[in-house]
Scaffold this motif. Structure first.
Motif, PDB file in Angstrom:
ATOM      1  N   LYS A  21     -34.404 -37.079   8.437  1.00 40.80           N
ATOM      2  CA  LYS A  21     -34.084 -36.975   7.009  1.00 40.80           C
ATOM      3  C   LYS A  21     -34.229 -38.347   6.378  1.00 40.80           C
ATOM      4  O   LYS A  21     -34.162 -39.365   7.048  1.00 40.80           O
ATOM      5  CB  LYS A  21     -32.666 -36.450   6.810  1.00 40.80           C
ATOM      6  N   GLY A  23     -32.547 -41.042   3.871  1.00 40.45           N
ATOM      7  CA  GLY A  23     -31.279 -41.397   3.268  1.00 40.45           C
ATOM      8  C   GLY A  23     -31.453 -42.588   2.344  1.00 40.45           C
ATOM      9  O   GLY A  23     -32.537 -43.164   2.243  1.00 40.45           O
ATOM     10  N   SER A  25     -30.460 -45.509   2.742  1.00 41.53           N
ATOM     11  CA  SER A  25     -30.748 -46.737   3.483  1.00 41.53           C
ATOM     12  C   SER A  25     -32.049 -46.651   4.282  1.00 41.53           C
ATOM     13  O   SER A  25     -32.387 -47.565   5.016  1.00 41.53           O
ATOM     14  CB  SER A  25     -29.588 -47.054   4.426  1.00 41.53           C
ATOM     15  N   SER A  27     -34.943 -44.061   6.670  1.00 40.01           N
ATOM     16  CA  SER A  27     -35.084 -42.874   7.519  1.00 40.01           C
ATOM     17  C   SER A  27     -33.899 -42.729   8.465  1.00 40.01           C
ATOM     18  O   SER A  27     -33.374 -43.714   8.989  1.00 40.01           O
ATOM     19  CB  SER A  27     -36.365 -42.963   8.342  1.00 40.01           C
ATOM     20  N   LEU A  28     -33.494 -41.481   8.688  1.00 39.58           N
ATOM     21  CA  LEU A  28     -32.422 -41.149   9.618  1.00 39.58           C
ATOM     22  C   LEU A  28     -32.941 -40.094  10.580  1.00 39.58           C
ATOM     23  O   LEU A  28     -33.668 -39.186  10.178  1.00 39.58           O
ATOM     24  CB  LEU A  28     -31.206 -40.585   8.883  1.00 39.58           C
ATOM     25  N   ARG A  54     -30.449 -44.773  12.569  1.00 39.45           N
ATOM     26  CA  ARG A  54     -30.850 -45.248  11.251  1.00 39.45           C
ATOM     27  C   ARG A  54     -31.986 -46.250  11.383  1.00 39.45           C
ATOM     28  O   ARG A  54     -32.043 -47.023  12.338  1.00 39.45           O
ATOM     29  CB  ARG A  54     -29.651 -45.914  10.575  1.00 39.45           C
TER      30      ARG A  54
END
Length: 81
Positions: A21, A23, A25, A27-28, A54
């Protein structure tokens, strides 16, 4: 089955899902792992653990945690024993 002190246990783990996903900050990646713990061949505990990876922070990002505030952890209330 209840686990008693001194019981031999066996734990098996398997990756149940991996999803990526975006986010605020970066890519997660979410990795869901199913764990099964048995004693004497009988299932005692099942649990699902979600690990979040993260994207690395920018090289110029601040390394210190944010200041405590509403909704943030304040370590001042904890005492070492």
């Amino acid at each position: 089955r209840a686990i008693a002190v001194g019981d031999a246990i066996e734990r098996s783990s398997r990756i149940a899902a991996i999803s990526e996903k975006a986010g605020a900050s970066g890519s997660l990646v979410f990795v869901e792992i199913d764990h099964a713990t048995s004693t004497a061949g009988v299932l005692a505990i099942e649990e699902r653990q979600t690990l979040v990876y993260r994207e690395a922070a920018r090289a110029d990002a601040a390394l210190s945690p944010p200041e405590p505030g509403p909704g943030r952890f304040d370590p001042a209330g904890w005492h070492a024993h």
